[in-house]
Design an enzyme around this catalytic site. Structure first.
Site, mmCIF file in Angstrom:
data_model
loop_
_atom_site.group_PDB
_atom_site.id
_atom_site.type_symbol
_atom_site.label_atom_id
_atom_site.label_comp_id
_atom_site.label_asym_id
_atom_site.label_seq_id
_atom_site.Cartn_x
_atom_site.Cartn_y
_atom_site.Cartn_z
ATOM 1 N N GLY A 39 -58.497 146.290 17.802
ATOM 2 C CA GLY A 39 -59.834 144.947 17.189
ATOM 3 C C GLY A 39 -60.105 146.007 15.893
ATOM 4 N N ALA A 49 -63.537 144.586 13.676
ATOM 5 C CA ALA A 49 -64.242 145.915 13.011
ATOM 6 C C ALA A 49 -64.792 146.109 11.767
ATOM 7 C CB ALA A 49 -63.706 147.421 14.207
ATOM 8 N N ASP A 98 -63.117 140.717 21.110
ATOM 9 C CA ASP A 98 -62.845 141.487 20.150
ATOM 10 C C ASP A 98 -63.698 141.733 19.452
ATOM 11 O OD1 ASP A 98 -60.265 141.681 21.616
ATOM 12 O OD2 ASP A 98 -59.629 142.695 18.887
HETATM 13 O O1 PMV Z 1 -54.488 141.754 20.804
HETATM 14 P P1 PMV Z 1 -56.186 141.369 20.711
HETATM 15 O O2 PMV Z 1 -56.533 143.507 21.289
HETATM 16 O O3 PMV Z 1 -56.614 141.619 19.696
HETATM 17 O O4 PMV Z 1 -56.580 140.955 22.131
HETATM 18 C C1 PMV Z 1 -56.054 139.858 22.655
HETATM 19 C C2 PMV Z 1 -57.056 139.539 23.340
HETATM 20 C C3 PMV Z 1 -56.351 138.344 24.732
HETATM 21 O O5 PMV Z 1 -57.213 137.647 25.646
HETATM 22 C C4 PMV Z 1 -54.679 138.212 24.953
HETATM 23 C C5 PMV Z 1 -57.022 137.365 23.545
HETATM 24 C C6 PMV Z 1 -57.897 137.138 22.430
HETATM 25 O O6 PMV Z 1 -58.143 136.242 22.102
HETATM 26 O O7 PMV Z 1 -59.025 137.594 24.059
#
Ligand code: PMV
Length: 318
Positions: free
Chosen positions: A102, A106, A147
């Site tokens: 994130g 952040a 996020d």
């Molecule tokens: O890679 P990260 O932690 O930013 O998470 C992405 C999470 C997904 O579900 C794949 C995409 C989203 O926008 O929720």
């Protein structure tokens, strides 16, 4: 001077399926954070100093779609700051970039909070979250909003995209924080492979379009895992979470978003005594997580390093 800090985050359950309206669970990771300091300045312009990414520039020198420039321009437009004041902004972050922790959200949250309070234009958490979601959309295509939400509220969240709720339009989804019945320990292992979320989310979309029935059913299986996991965490039956992590990882493998490096770390964690393990976030690279008994954490972290992890973090979810 005005300062603000925002934590990193990990997704415990439900990544990818969350983009399709299924619930996901995410928690803050306070061991890593983005920090922003805003100072009035004698020098003309808005000077940004971000040593971690080797950036030292005046705002107008940055392309308008630069992530930091887009935060500042959009915020000043939103809270009606004109003319722009002379400021010096220092941004540092210990959150690894593009690895599922994130980092982008952040930095956005810390920057928005520091700037808005420095300019005496205080924003509520709901407003910060909605703003950060708009910025996430500029840079990540069709993000679920998980996020920005977990990072804004800095609490465990059970997140469902786009449900009508008091969180309001634009926040990206329903914000439900939940309690942790008994604290538990997670070891995070970083493959060191940067993997932009946009790519894996885009690939999943293409596959989903080509075979919706199969994919909807995989998303439903993940939804069930997230739903049960929340109850287990709330009730403090954390030993039962490991099995759910393994189950979630197997579905993510079938969805093609894991990678040999992630699978290797997941296997290493399990062999070293973790109660369960899975990739976390967009996948293909980035991080995996393992549930451990606290006394096993160091050993599992060591095994992850031996299996190729570039970095490990031990964090307690409470
Ligand atoms: O890679 P990260 O932690 O930013 O998470 C992405 C999470 C997904 O579900 C794949 C995409 C989203 O926008 O929720």
């Amino acid at each position: 001077m005005t300062k603000s800090s925002a934590p990193g985050k990990i997704i415990l359950f439900g990544e990818h399926a969350v983009v399709y309206g299924r619930p996901a669970l995410a928690v803050p990771v306070t061991q890593v954070h983005a920090d922003v300091e805003v100072l009035d300045s004698d020098r003309a312009g808005i000077w940004i100093d971000a040593p971690d990414v080797n950036l030292h520039a005046e705002l107008s020198m940055l392309p308008s779609d630069h992530p930091l420039a887009s935060v500042i321009h959009n915020l000043f437009f939103l809270v009606r700051v004109s003319p722009f004041p002379n400021l010096s902004i220092k941004i540092t972050s210990s959150i690894p970039v593009a690895s599922g922790l994130g980092s982008g959200a952040a930095v956005t949250v810390a920057l928005v909070r520091a700037l808005s309070s420095h300019l005496d234009k205080q924003m509520t958490d709901k407003e910060v979250n909605a703003f950060a979601y708009e910025i996430e959309k500029l840079h990540h295509g069709t993000p679920s909003g998980i996020d920005n939400t977990v990072i804004t509220y800095a609490k465990p969240v059970y997140f469902v995209k786009n449900l009508p709720s008091p969180a309001g339009r634009g926040a990206g989804g329903e914000v439900e924080t939940f309690s942790v019945g008994r604290p538990f320990t997670i070891v995070i292992g970083d493959t060191g492979i940067p993997a932009p979320t946009k790519v894996s989310v885009g690939d999943v979309r293409k596959l989903w379009e080509a075979g919706r029935d199969k994919w909807e059913s995989m998303f439903d299986q993940i939804a069930e895992v997230s739903f049960v996991a929340r109850r287990i965490i709330e009730n403090g039956w954390v030993d039962m979470l490991g099995e759910l992590m393994d189950e979630n990882h197997a579905i993510l493998q079938e969805m093609t978003v894991s990678s040999p490096e992630l699978d290797k770390l997941v296997e290493a964690a399990r062999s070293a005594g973790a109660l369960g393990a899975k990739m976390s976030g967009g996948g293909r690279g980035g991080n995996m997580i393992a549930l451990v008994n606290a006394e096993m954490a160091e050993m599992v972290a060591r095994s992850l390093k031996e299996a190729g992890a570039k970095n490990t973090i031990i964090t307690q979810v409470s």
